[in-house]
Design a protein around this motif. Sequence first.
Motif, PDB file in Angstrom:
ATOM      1  N   ARG A   8       0.842  -1.212   0.000  1.00 34.73           N
ATOM      2  CA  ARG A   8       0.000   0.000   0.000  1.00 34.73           C
ATOM      3  C   ARG A   8       0.874   1.257   0.000  1.00 34.73           C
ATOM      4  O   ARG A   8       0.624   2.200  -0.761  1.00 34.73           O
ATOM      5  N   GLU A   9       1.901   1.263   0.844  1.00 36.63           N
ATOM      6  CA  GLU A   9       2.826   2.411   0.894  1.00 36.63           C
ATOM      7  C   GLU A   9       3.492   2.636  -0.464  1.00 36.63           C
ATOM      8  O   GLU A   9       3.588   3.766  -0.940  1.00 36.63           O
ATOM      9  N   ARG A  10       3.949   1.544  -1.060  1.00 34.27           N
ATOM     10  CA  ARG A  10       4.632   1.677  -2.356  1.00 34.27           C
ATOM     11  C   ARG A  10       3.666   2.144  -3.442  1.00 34.27           C
ATOM     12  O   ARG A  10       4.022   2.938  -4.316  1.00 34.27           O
ATOM     13  N   LEU A  11       2.417   1.669  -3.368  1.00 36.26           N
ATOM     14  CA  LEU A  11       1.401   2.060  -4.354  1.00 36.26           C
ATOM     15  C   LEU A  11       1.091   3.556  -4.244  1.00 36.26           C
ATOM     16  O   LEU A  11       0.968   4.255  -5.249  1.00 36.26           O
ATOM     17  N   LEU A  12       0.988   4.044  -3.004  1.00 36.92           N
ATOM     18  CA  LEU A  12       0.693   5.470  -2.824  1.00 36.92           C
ATOM     19  C   LEU A  12       1.892   6.328  -3.228  1.00 36.92           C
ATOM     20  O   LEU A  12       1.719   7.456  -3.698  1.00 36.92           O
ATOM     21  N   ALA A  13       3.092   5.791  -3.067  1.00 38.17           N
ATOM     22  CA  ALA A  13       4.294   6.557  -3.414  1.00 38.17           C
ATOM     23  C   ALA A  13       4.526   6.569  -4.925  1.00 38.17           C
ATOM     24  O   ALA A  13       4.930   7.582  -5.493  1.00 38.17           O
ATOM     25  N   ASP A  14       4.279   5.445  -5.600  1.00 44.31           N
ATOM     26  CA  ASP A  14       4.516   5.344  -7.049  1.00 44.31           C
ATOM     27  C   ASP A  14       3.596   4.259  -7.620  1.00 44.31           C
ATOM     28  O   ASP A  14       3.931   3.066  -7.596  1.00 44.31           O
ATOM     29  N   GLY A  15       2.461   4.687  -8.116  1.00 46.53           N
ATOM     30  CA  GLY A  15       1.440   3.749  -8.588  1.00 46.53           C
ATOM     31  C   GLY A  15       1.919   2.882  -9.738  1.00 46.53           C
ATOM     32  O   GLY A  15       1.600   1.688  -9.806  1.00 46.53           O
ATOM     33  N   SER A  16       2.701   3.482 -10.650  1.00 45.24           N
ATOM     34  CA  SER A  16       3.178   2.714 -11.804  1.00 45.24           C
ATOM     35  C   SER A  16       4.123   1.604 -11.363  1.00 45.24           C
ATOM     36  O   SER A  16       3.990   0.451 -11.796  1.00 45.24           O
ATOM     37  N   ALA A  17       5.080   1.952 -10.495  1.00 42.75           N
ATOM     38  CA  ALA A  17       6.074   0.958 -10.067  1.00 42.75           C
ATOM     39  C   ALA A  17       5.401  -0.177  -9.300  1.00 42.75           C
ATOM     40  O   ALA A  17       5.725  -1.355  -9.493  1.00 42.75           O
ATOM     41  N   ALA A  18       4.447   0.160  -8.439  1.00 45.33           N
ATOM     42  CA  ALA A  18       3.777  -0.875  -7.643  1.00 45.33           C
ATOM     43  C   ALA A  18       2.951  -1.800  -8.540  1.00 45.33           C
ATOM     44  O   ALA A  18       2.910  -3.016  -8.327  1.00 45.33           O
ATOM     45  N   SER A  19       2.288  -1.233  -9.561  1.00 51.61           N
ATOM     46  CA  SER A  19       1.498  -2.067 -10.467  1.00 51.61           C
ATOM     47  C   SER A  19       2.409  -2.954 -11.308  1.00 51.61           C
ATOM     48  O   SER A  19       2.097  -4.128 -11.550  1.00 51.61           O
ATOM     49  N   ALA A  20       3.545  -2.397 -11.748  1.00 50.71           N
ATOM     50  CA  ALA A  20       4.496  -3.175 -12.541  1.00 50.71           C
ATOM     51  C   ALA A  20       5.046  -4.339 -11.716  1.00 50.71           C
ATOM     52  O   ALA A  20       5.283  -5.430 -12.231  1.00 50.71           O
ATOM     53  N   GLU A  21       5.203  -4.089 -10.415  1.00 54.84           N
ATOM     54  CA  GLU A  21       5.687  -5.119  -9.496  1.00 54.84           C
ATOM     55  C   GLU A  21       4.748  -6.335  -9.495  1.00 54.84           C
ATOM     56  O   GLU A  21       5.171  -7.463  -9.293  1.00 54.84           O
ATOM     57  N   MET A  22       3.451  -6.096  -9.732  1.00 55.83           N
ATOM     58  CA  MET A  22       2.489  -7.198  -9.790  1.00 55.83           C
ATOM     59  C   MET A  22       2.461  -7.847 -11.179  1.00 55.83           C
ATOM     60  O   MET A  22       1.660  -8.743 -11.430  1.00 55.83           O
ATOM     61  N   GLY A  23       3.324  -7.360 -12.068  1.00 58.19           N
ATOM     62  CA  GLY A  23       3.397  -7.959 -13.394  1.00 58.19           C
ATOM     63  C   GLY A  23       2.468  -7.312 -14.401  1.00 58.19           C
ATOM     64  O   GLY A  23       2.291  -7.828 -15.501  1.00 58.19           O
ATOM     65  N   PHE A  24       1.862  -6.161 -14.039  1.00 60.18           N
ATOM     66  CA  PHE A  24       0.915  -5.527 -14.953  1.00 60.18           C
ATOM     67  C   PHE A  24       1.634  -4.516 -15.843  1.00 60.18           C
ATOM     68  O   PHE A  24       2.493  -3.770 -15.386  1.00 60.18           O
ATOM     69  N   ASP A  25       1.231  -4.506 -17.107  1.00 58.28           N
ATOM     70  CA  ASP A  25       1.761  -3.535 -18.056  1.00 58.28           C
ATOM     71  C   ASP A  25       1.073  -2.204 -17.779  1.00 58.28           C
ATOM     72  O   ASP A  25      -0.140  -2.094 -17.920  1.00 58.28           O
ATOM     73  N   VAL A  26       1.840  -1.218 -17.353  1.00 61.53           N
ATOM     74  CA  VAL A  26       1.214   0.042 -16.963  1.00 61.53           C
ATOM     75  C   VAL A  26       1.224   1.077 -18.082  1.00 61.53           C
ATOM     76  O   VAL A  26       0.633   2.138 -17.945  1.00 61.53           O
ATOM     77  N   GLY A  27       1.894   0.778 -19.196  1.00 63.71           N
ATOM     78  CA  GLY A  27       1.877   1.704 -20.320  1.00 63.71           C
ATOM     79  C   GLY A  27       2.743   2.920 -20.065  1.00 63.71           C
ATOM     80  O   GLY A  27       3.416   3.021 -19.032  1.00 63.71           O
ATOM     81  N   PRO A  28       2.713   3.871 -20.991  1.00 65.04           N
ATOM     82  CA  PRO A  28       3.621   5.017 -20.890  1.00 65.04           C
ATOM     83  C   PRO A  28       3.197   6.058 -19.851  1.00 65.04           C
ATOM     84  O   PRO A  28       3.992   6.889 -19.437  1.00 65.04           O
ATOM     85  N   MET A  29       1.934   6.016 -19.427  1.00 63.42           N
ATOM     86  CA  MET A  29       1.457   7.043 -18.502  1.00 63.42           C
ATOM     87  C   MET A  29       1.809   6.677 -17.063  1.00 63.42           C
ATOM     88  O   MET A  29       1.973   5.515 -16.733  1.00 63.42           O
ATOM     89  N   LYS A  30       1.903   7.679 -16.223  1.00 63.85           N
ATOM     90  CA  LYS A  30       2.226   7.461 -14.815  1.00 63.85           C
ATOM     91  C   LYS A  30       0.931   7.319 -14.014  1.00 63.85           C
ATOM     92  O   LYS A  30      -0.016   8.076 -14.222  1.00 63.85           O
ATOM     93  N   LEU A  31       0.932   6.368 -13.113  1.00 58.70           N
ATOM     94  CA  LEU A  31      -0.272   6.119 -12.318  1.00 58.70           C
ATOM     95  C   LEU A  31      -0.130   6.712 -10.920  1.00 58.70           C
ATOM     96  O   LEU A  31       0.893   6.524 -10.258  1.00 58.70           O
TER      97      LEU A  31
END
Lengths: 213, 91
Positions: free
Chosen positions: A80-103
């Motif tokens: 949760r902390e990592r997701l709030l700090a950097d949504g793209s990095a946390a989603s990528a960590e779960m193996g999801f393609d986050v695309g060019p935009m920042k989450l």
Amino acid sequence: MPHDHHDHAGLSPSGHPYREDQDNSLSYWQAMEIAVRELMIEKGIVTAEEVAAQIDAMDARDPSQGAAVVARAWTDPAFRERLLADGSAASAEMGFDVGPMKLIAVENTADVHNVVVCTLCSCYPRNLLGLPPDWYKSRAYRSRTVREPRKVLAEFGLTLPENVTVRVHDSTADMRYIVIPARPDGTDGLDEAALAELVTRDSMIGVGVAKTG
Amino acid sequence: MQALEPGTPVRVRRMMPPGHVRTPAYLRGKTGAVERVLGPFGNPEQLAYGHTPDRLPLYRVRFRLGDVWPDAATPDDTLDAEIYAHWLEAL
């Protein structure tokens, strides 16, 4: 001769009005899109199959990846902390393609309710939530959510108490937003997969809350 | 360009240039505060026309609804938007 009966002009045999054909001519931009696409195919820059495959990939996305991210945030405080700090990095960590935009993930709490809109067009976290619903792209949702958010939320069936601050997020540029809805009470015994089932698309846009079971 | 710290009060410039602009008209001239600093990102006003873009800080600016709409029913609710550096003046 059953087909001779034409008393109900404009109605189908079952009594419903026919929908008008949508055979207007192409708009300027529709014609431009077709022209550019055909030129790119002709010049060998892309193939028609690649264009079709990309459309299929966009159509195939749904909100389940977003729901998985939320369920992980509910069960794993460090994530949760990592997701709030950097949504793209946390989603990528779960193996999801986050695309060019920042989450950017924004979290609903007892004091704050977040809701996402794009007043300029229809920016939406498509990689995690799939295609936006039609209402998200409507002028009414886009113009009213920044002007009278509580009225809009009430029309979605969500009436918030006065002590909860509403935070509207207008996706005007390079960020995309996902709302982390509050975890429903009484879900302590559920595992991550069962929790993800409670996370609706609307709760991640902020016009709803998570299901209670 | 010196990055503006979170919390810095800012006003959105009241300009109406033509072209591909990502600063919503309803926020021009309005006052808010920097919520966080993002970027740098290419300026979309140049990117949209195939020019090499300037790399600019992008700010999430938080506005009180009452500062955006004088007749807001709930003035203390907030609105956050992303605004490029060249559209902001520090107050």
